[in-house]
Design a protein around this motif. Structure first.
Motif, mmCIF file in Angstrom:
data_model
loop_
_atom_site.group_PDB
_atom_site.id
_atom_site.type_symbol
_atom_site.label_atom_id
_atom_site.label_comp_id
_atom_site.label_asym_id
_atom_site.label_seq_id
_atom_site.Cartn_x
_atom_site.Cartn_y
_atom_site.Cartn_z
ATOM 1 N N VAL A 1 0.840 -1.205 0.000
ATOM 2 C CA VAL A 1 0.000 0.000 0.000
ATOM 3 C C VAL A 1 0.869 1.246 0.000
ATOM 4 O O VAL A 1 0.558 2.240 -0.677
ATOM 5 C CB VAL A 1 -0.958 -0.017 1.208
ATOM 6 N N LEU B 1 -6.027 -6.446 2.707
ATOM 7 C CA LEU B 1 -5.751 -5.467 1.647
ATOM 8 C C LEU B 1 -6.863 -4.436 1.550
ATOM 9 O O LEU B 1 -6.607 -3.236 1.407
ATOM 10 C CB LEU B 1 -5.608 -6.190 0.299
ATOM 11 N N GLU C 1 -6.570 -1.930 4.425
ATOM 12 C CA GLU C 1 -5.432 -1.010 4.282
ATOM 13 C C GLU C 1 -5.652 -0.018 3.145
ATOM 14 O O GLU C 1 -5.309 1.166 3.268
ATOM 15 C CB GLU C 1 -4.145 -1.811 4.040
ATOM 16 N N LEU C 2 -6.213 -0.482 2.035
ATOM 17 C CA LEU C 2 -6.457 0.419 0.910
ATOM 18 C C LEU C 2 -7.488 1.482 1.274
ATOM 19 O O LEU C 2 -7.331 2.661 0.940
ATOM 20 C CB LEU C 2 -6.919 -0.377 -0.311
ATOM 21 N N ASP D 1 -8.504 1.929 -6.027
ATOM 22 C CA ASP D 1 -7.582 0.816 -6.238
ATOM 23 C C ASP D 1 -8.174 -0.497 -5.739
ATOM 24 O O ASP D 1 -7.917 -1.556 -6.315
ATOM 25 C CB ASP D 1 -6.246 1.089 -5.525
ATOM 26 N N TRP D 2 -8.974 -0.434 -4.689
ATOM 27 C CA TRP D 2 -9.636 -1.654 -4.236
ATOM 28 C C TRP D 2 -10.621 -2.148 -5.293
ATOM 29 O O TRP D 2 -10.723 -3.353 -5.555
ATOM 30 C CB TRP D 2 -10.354 -1.415 -2.917
#
Length: 454
Positions: A289, A322, A325-326, A334-335
């Motif tokens: 990230v 993920l 965190e994103l 982005d996710w």
């Protein structure tokens, strides 16, 4: 579908909305903004909507209101929004309740699901092209096409949601419930007759099924019946096929503890506990990230996309971490891209990814990955489902097949069973029955047309 402009009382809401749409479009620059885009990409569709023959998706009207806000101010557009929304809702209801309306909704959901998958595939291809761009001009061209692919994907997603909401409203109306009761009673009568005939009929030879991988010779469509039974047709208003006596529609099953996806029933086996993320996962995810943040800040989108591709292909247990965190880093877009990439994983890993997301409470993301991921040829899905079932992963096989039955046409669902008819046809019909009675009969009919007995 019947032209609802000739349907008496149903014509008024459509005319009123068409008049509203005419007024809205007339205040816009026909060659600029979203209005110009729509005229360029689908002039026939625009004319059909302006003439009251079709009802545009709400995202189209919302985009036209954006054009209006740009030309005449946000306050003016907000006033128009309320009126347009109410007229659009009434017109959609008139369209949906006209003869053939429900069938048109179901067909459009299938079309939009394919468009959604196509846009996702284009987005992935363009992301790779962007990452491999050798010049600034190539990168800019790929970036522009990627923006359009993402817009197409967002619109398809919004339209699927809108169409499903309209279908749900239609199916929960008092008239729809009465028709459903009539269908059930008709089905029960046909099943009783079929059972009586089956008891006195002595088949000359055991029923044959095609070997896996071999093409089944199709029976003539006209009078073909499963297992050779001459089944009485249901009443005229019910054009769907009844369920055969040997395979009744399963009764609705309440979701058991641990059932993570709507419509997917739990198997008798205990739900699988998601595998925890491997040691060191948090540190590696935090590093990834951090790399994404630096690449985004430097406008190095191609390299950022490569990081996302690698992340999507990592262990499924890492996906919920993920996501967290994103989102914490403000990288929601982005996710969304990572989910696109996860949808292209091999089918078995696709199920693992969806399962890991759902187990972490991200059921919507898990459902999205499954819906997008099953946009593949029927034979690919059939091979994957058969493989999972043969490995003893029956619950995972059901999840994959459930997503396929819900998002693809009955003909595609039936074709998926050709990979291993003996194994897949009973499973397919059982899954279709958990989706809805209508979907069960549609899949059964598609199997009949393909020449298979169930």
């Amino acid at each position: 579908m019947t032209d609802t402009t000739d349907a008496g009382q149903l014509a008024l809401p459509l005319r009123e909305f068409a008049t509203c749409l005419h007024g809205l479009v007339g205040r816009l620059d026909q060659g600029a903004g979203w209005c110009g885009v729509f005229w360029q990409r689908d002039p026939d569709g625009m004319r059909a909507c302006l003439e009251g023959r079709e009802v545009p998706p709400w995202d189209v009207v919302a985009s036209l209101l954006q054009d209006l806000a740009a030309l005449h101010g946000a306050e003016h557009a907000e006033r128009e929004d309320g009126r347009a929304r109410a007229l659009h809702r009434a017109a959609a209801h008139a369209y949906d309740t006209s003869p053939g309306g429900r069938e048109a909704l179901v067909e459009r959901i299938g079309l939009m699901a394919r468009e959604q998958h196509h846009a996702a595939e284009r987005g992935r291809d363009l992301g790779h092209r962007l990452g491999a761009a050798a010049t600034q001009e190539e990168a800019e061209a790929a970036r522009l096409e990627l923006a359009w692919a993402r817009d197409d994907h967002e619109r398809a997603t919004a339209r699927i949601s809108e169409l499903r909401s309209r279908l749900a409203d239609l199916d929960t109306s008092p008239n729809a419930r009465a028709q459903a009761r009539d269908r059930v009673q008709a089905r029960d009568r046909v099943q009783a007759q079929a059972q009586a005939q089956a008891q006195v009929r002595a088949p000359a030879a055991p029923q044959q099924r095609p070997e896996p991988g071999k093409k089944q010779k199709r029976r003539p469509r006209g009078s073909a019946r499963f297992a050779g039974l001459e089944v009485e047709e249901p009443p005229a208003q019910d054009t769907a096929l009844p369920a055969p006596a040997a395979a009744p529609v399963p009764a609705p099953v309440a979701a058991a503890t641990g059932a993570r996806f709507a419509g997917a029933r739990e198997e008798p086996e205990a739900p699988r506990t998601p595998r925890p993320a491997d040691p060191g996962a948090r540190e590696e995810i935090a590093a990834a990230v951090g790399t994404l943040l630096r690449l985004r800040a430097a406008s190095r989108s191609g390299e950022a996309h490569i990081v996302l591709v690698e992340a999507a292909n990592g262990p499924a247990a890492r996906l919920p971490l993920l996501a967290a965190e994103l989102h914490r880093a403000g990288l929601d877009a982005d996710w969304a891209t990572l989910l696109w990439e996860a949808a292209s994983l091999p089918p078995a890993r696709l199920v693992d990814a969806a399962d890991a997301l759902a187990a972490a409470g991200r059921t919507v993301d898990g459902q999205q990955v499954l819906r997008q991921g099953v946009g593949r040829p029927p034979e690919v899905i059939g091979d994957a489902v058969a493989g999972l079932d043969a490995e003893g992963r029956r619950r995972d096989a059901r999840l994959l097949l459930d997503a396929y039955v819900r998002t693809r046409t009955p003909e595609e669902a039936a074709h998926s069973a050709l990979a291993d008819p003996d194994r897949l046809i009973p499973l397919l019909l059982d899954v279709a029955g958990t989706v809805s009675e209508d979907r069960y009969r549609d899949v059964l009919h598609a199997l009949r047309v393909a020449g298979y007995a169930a």
